[in-house]
Design an enzyme around this catalytic site. Structure first.
Site, PDB file in Angstrom:
ATOM      1  N   SER A   1       5.678   7.094 -10.658  1.00  0.00           N
ATOM      2  CA  SER A   1       5.322   8.250  -9.915  1.00  0.00           C
ATOM      3  C   SER A   1       6.026   9.585 -10.394  1.00  0.00           C
ATOM      4  O   SER A   1       7.194   9.515 -10.202  1.00  0.00           O
ATOM      5  CB  SER A   1       5.354   7.786  -8.367  1.00  0.00           C
ATOM      6  OG  SER A   1       5.081   9.012  -7.596  1.00  0.00           O
TER       7      SER A   1
ATOM      8  N   HIS B   1       1.113   8.090 -12.623  1.00  0.00           N
ATOM      9  CA  HIS B   1       0.678   8.349 -10.890  1.00  0.00           C
ATOM     10  C   HIS B   1       1.380   9.629 -10.617  1.00  0.00           C
ATOM     11  O   HIS B   1       2.504   9.867 -10.702  1.00  0.00           O
ATOM     12  CB  HIS B   1       1.487   7.215 -10.312  1.00  0.00           C
ATOM     13  CG  HIS B   1       0.929   7.047  -8.595  1.00  0.00           C
ATOM     14  ND1 HIS B   1      -0.253   6.438  -8.018  1.00  0.00           N
ATOM     15  CD2 HIS B   1       1.518   7.602  -7.452  1.00  0.00           C
ATOM     16  CE1 HIS B   1      -0.136   6.568  -6.777  1.00  0.00           C
ATOM     17  NE2 HIS B   1       0.726   7.377  -6.609  1.00  0.00           N
TER      18      HIS B   1
ATOM     19  N   MET C   1      -0.257  16.202  -2.436  1.00  0.00           N
ATOM     20  CA  MET C   1       0.035  16.435  -1.108  1.00  0.00           C
ATOM     21  C   MET C   1      -0.296  17.751  -0.549  1.00  0.00           C
ATOM     22  O   MET C   1       0.091  18.649  -1.096  1.00  0.00           O
ATOM     23  CB  MET C   1       1.188  15.946  -0.775  1.00  0.00           C
ATOM     24  CG  MET C   1       1.894  14.811  -1.308  1.00  0.00           C
ATOM     25  SD  MET C   1       3.615  14.358  -0.886  1.00  0.00           S
ATOM     26  CE  MET C   1       4.145  12.987  -1.664  1.00  0.00           C
TER      27      MET C   1
ATOM     28  N   MET D   1      -3.313  12.938  -1.572  1.00  0.00           N
ATOM     29  CA  MET D   1      -2.938  12.957  -0.103  1.00  0.00           C
ATOM     30  C   MET D   1      -3.398  14.039   0.418  1.00  0.00           C
ATOM     31  O   MET D   1      -2.482  14.869   1.088  1.00  0.00           O
ATOM     32  CB  MET D   1      -1.559  12.563   0.106  1.00  0.00           C
ATOM     33  CG  MET D   1      -1.181  11.034  -0.094  1.00  0.00           C
ATOM     34  SD  MET D   1       0.641  10.901  -0.521  1.00  0.00           S
ATOM     35  CE  MET D   1       0.643  11.266  -2.460  1.00  0.00           C
TER      36      MET D   1
ATOM     37  N   MET E   1      -0.542   1.288   0.769  1.00  0.00           N
ATOM     38  CA  MET E   1       0.723   1.981   0.865  1.00  0.00           C
ATOM     39  C   MET E   1       1.631   1.014   1.364  1.00  0.00           C
ATOM     40  O   MET E   1       1.377   0.363   2.316  1.00  0.00           O
ATOM     41  CB  MET E   1       0.478   3.069   1.797  1.00  0.00           C
ATOM     42  CG  MET E   1      -0.251   4.334   1.019  1.00  0.00           C
ATOM     43  SD  MET E   1       0.402   4.931  -0.277  1.00  0.00           S
ATOM     44  CE  MET E   1       2.010   5.537  -0.148  1.00  0.00           C
TER      45      MET E   1
ATOM     46  N   GLY F   1       4.120  10.514   1.837  1.00  0.00           N
ATOM     47  CA  GLY F   1       4.683  11.812   1.914  1.00  0.00           C
ATOM     48  C   GLY F   1       6.081  11.903   1.293  1.00  0.00           C
ATOM     49  O   GLY F   1       6.201  13.245   0.710  1.00  0.00           O
ATOM     50  N   PHE F   2       6.807  10.911   1.231  1.00  0.00           N
ATOM     51  CA  PHE F   2       7.869  11.150   0.393  1.00  0.00           C
ATOM     52  C   PHE F   2       8.249   9.839  -0.440  1.00  0.00           C
ATOM     53  O   PHE F   2       7.984   8.703   0.032  1.00  0.00           O
ATOM     54  CB  PHE F   2       9.159  11.011   1.319  1.00  0.00           C
ATOM     55  CG  PHE F   2       8.877  12.276   2.404  1.00  0.00           C
ATOM     56  CD1 PHE F   2       9.371  13.619   2.027  1.00  0.00           C
ATOM     57  CD2 PHE F   2       8.112  12.199   3.529  1.00  0.00           C
ATOM     58  CE1 PHE F   2       9.148  14.696   2.813  1.00  0.00           C
ATOM     59  CE2 PHE F   2       8.018  13.283   4.327  1.00  0.00           C
ATOM     60  CZ  PHE F   2       8.639  14.652   3.904  1.00  0.00           C
ATOM     61  N   GLY F   3       9.121  10.157  -1.775  1.00  0.00           N
ATOM     62  CA  GLY F   3       9.563   8.921  -2.379  1.00  0.00           C
ATOM     63  C   GLY F   3      10.868   8.663  -1.777  1.00  0.00           C
ATOM     64  O   GLY F   3      11.208   8.971  -0.732  1.00  0.00           O
TER      65      GLY F   3
ATOM     66  N   ASP G   1       1.955   1.012  -3.426  1.00  0.00           N
ATOM     67  CA  ASP G   1       2.871   2.124  -3.730  1.00  0.00           C
ATOM     68  C   ASP G   1       3.780   2.294  -2.587  1.00  0.00           C
ATOM     69  O   ASP G   1       3.593   2.729  -1.434  1.00  0.00           O
ATOM     70  CB  ASP G   1       1.983   3.177  -3.908  1.00  0.00           C
ATOM     71  CG  ASP G   1       2.455   4.803  -4.105  1.00  0.00           C
ATOM     72  OD1 ASP G   1       3.622   5.083  -4.269  1.00  0.00           O
ATOM     73  OD2 ASP G   1       1.504   5.730  -3.838  1.00  0.00           O
ATOM     74  N   GLY G   2       5.117   2.763  -3.011  1.00  0.00           N
ATOM     75  CA  GLY G   2       6.210   2.968  -1.772  1.00  0.00           C
ATOM     76  C   GLY G   2       7.298   1.904  -2.078  1.00  0.00           C
ATOM     77  O   GLY G   2       7.105   0.784  -1.418  1.00  0.00           O
ATOM     78  N   GLY G   3       8.415   2.368  -2.138  1.00  0.00           N
ATOM     79  CA  GLY G   3       9.578   1.202  -2.093  1.00  0.00           C
ATOM     80  C   GLY G   3       9.521   0.268  -3.240  1.00  0.00           C
ATOM     81  O   GLY G   3      10.182  -0.850  -2.859  1.00  0.00           O
TER      82      GLY G   3
ATOM     83  N   GLY H   1       8.463   5.364  -8.288  1.00  0.00           N
ATOM     84  CA  GLY H   1       9.020   6.490  -8.565  1.00  0.00           C
ATOM     85  C   GLY H   1      10.446   6.311  -8.812  1.00  0.00           C
ATOM     86  O   GLY H   1      10.857   6.303  -9.988  1.00  0.00           O
TER      87      GLY H   1
HETATM   88  C1  DX5 Z   1       4.659   8.460  -1.388  1.00  0.00           C
HETATM   89  C2  DX5 Z   1       4.068   8.577  -2.684  1.00  0.00           C
HETATM   90  C3  DX5 Z   1       4.652   7.587  -3.874  1.00  0.00           C
HETATM   91  C4  DX5 Z   1       6.047   8.076  -3.900  1.00  0.00           C
HETATM   92  C5  DX5 Z   1       6.598   6.639  -4.409  1.00  0.00           C
HETATM   93  O1  DX5 Z   1       3.703   9.146  -0.579  1.00  0.00           O
HETATM   94  O2  DX5 Z   1       2.593   8.187  -2.653  1.00  0.00           O
HETATM   95  O3  DX5 Z   1       3.841   7.449  -5.207  1.00  0.00           O
HETATM   96  O4  DX5 Z   1       6.144   8.719  -5.174  1.00  0.00           O
HETATM   97  O5  DX5 Z   1       8.058   6.794  -4.433  1.00  0.00           O
HETATM   98  P1  DX5 Z   1       8.990   5.572  -4.606  1.00  0.00           P
HETATM   99  O6  DX5 Z   1       8.518   4.683  -5.526  1.00  0.00           O
HETATM  100  O7  DX5 Z   1      10.458   6.103  -4.832  1.00  0.00           O
HETATM  101  O8  DX5 Z   1       8.890   4.820  -3.030  1.00  0.00           O
HETATM  102 ZN    ZN Z   2       1.451   7.811  -4.568  1.00  0.00          ZN
END
Ligand code: DX5
Ligand code: ZN
Length: 221
Positions: A7, A32, A36, A67, A138, A143-145, A176-178, A198
């Site tokens: 990402s 990816h 947002m 998003m 998700m 919203g955040f990485g 996607d996420g963590g 990400g």
């Molecule tokens: C969050 C994004 C993700 C984000 C994932 O809203 O959709 O794509 O970049 O980041 P990581 O892999 O650090 O959780």
């Molecule tokens: Zn994403």
């Protein structure tokens, strides 16, 4: 076969072209791109001009995660900007408008996906399942990485894999996420085949080693 989708949210936005080239060389499958609008999610990131620039910079498969509210308004423009796949949140508009957005994306010759936030149940994919190429679950609140993986999403991933096998076996299942070398195997085991990462890729100095570690751990389990 597991696909890895780094990402760009965790990349250096000043050198996106070089970052894309680096993860491509490191064996990434998709790139990816998180868009947002500060309304559907509490953050603002990038939009159409950045997708256009990325399209000129790389031949990687661009997996664009919208998003944004009422994405039907912008679906065609993201396709024209160079997205290969456009992901829409089922929470972002009415069912009718989401179906219309999917039609627009397909009419542009691109792939379409629907995305579910953590609180949205698996059944929410049913009205779209036979019309999409990918479902994105998700595993953090979008919203955040850099957030913690929500293991409570694993049963939902499993259930959606079951629905996909019954209704549209060619459909991909993305998470996607963590996602990192520890959580990726759990998602793969539950049925995900595309893993967005990400921080676990762009956050590491050696991207090739990071991607390899995720893949190898998925194979081990
Ligand atoms: C969050 C994004 C993700 C984000 C994932 O809203 O959709 O794509 O970049 O980041 P990581 O892999 O650090 O959780
Ligand atoms: Zn994403």
């Amino acid at each position: 076969m597991i696909k890895i989708a780094p990402s760009v949210l965790a990349a250096d936005f000043c050198r996106l072209g070089a970052e894309a080239a680096e993860v491509k060389a490191a064996g990434a499958d998709y790139l990816h791109v998180d868009v947002m609008d500060g309304l559907l999610v509490p953050n603002i990131s990038i939009g159409i001009p950045v997708v256009e620039s990325l399209r000129r910079a790389t031949d990687m498969f661009l997996d664009v995660h919208l998003m944004i509210t009422e994405p039907v308004r912008y679906a065609e423009r993201f396709c024209k900007a160079g997205a290969d796949l456009v992901n829409l949140h089922v929470e972002s508009d009415t069912q009718e408008n989401t179906l219309r957005a999917i039609e627009i994306i397909r009419a542009c010759g691109k792939r379409a996906g629907v995305t579910l936030k953590p609180k949205t149940p698996a059944e929410a994919v049913l009205p779209f399942l036979d019309r999409v190429d990918l479902i994105l679950v998700m595993t953090v609140e979008p919203g955040f990485g850099g957030q913690h993986f929500m293991a409570a999403q694993l049963p939902k991933i499993r259930e959606i894999r079951r629905l996909i096998e019954m209704n549209n076996p060619a459909c991909e299942l993305e998470v996607d996420g963590g996602i990192d070398r520890d959580t990726a195997p759990q998602c793969a085991e539950a049925g995900a085949n595309v893993l967005v990462a990400g921080s676990a890729v762009f956050g590491k100095p050696d991207r090739a080693a990071a991607i390899r570690a995720i893949r190898e751990n998925c194979l081990k389990n």
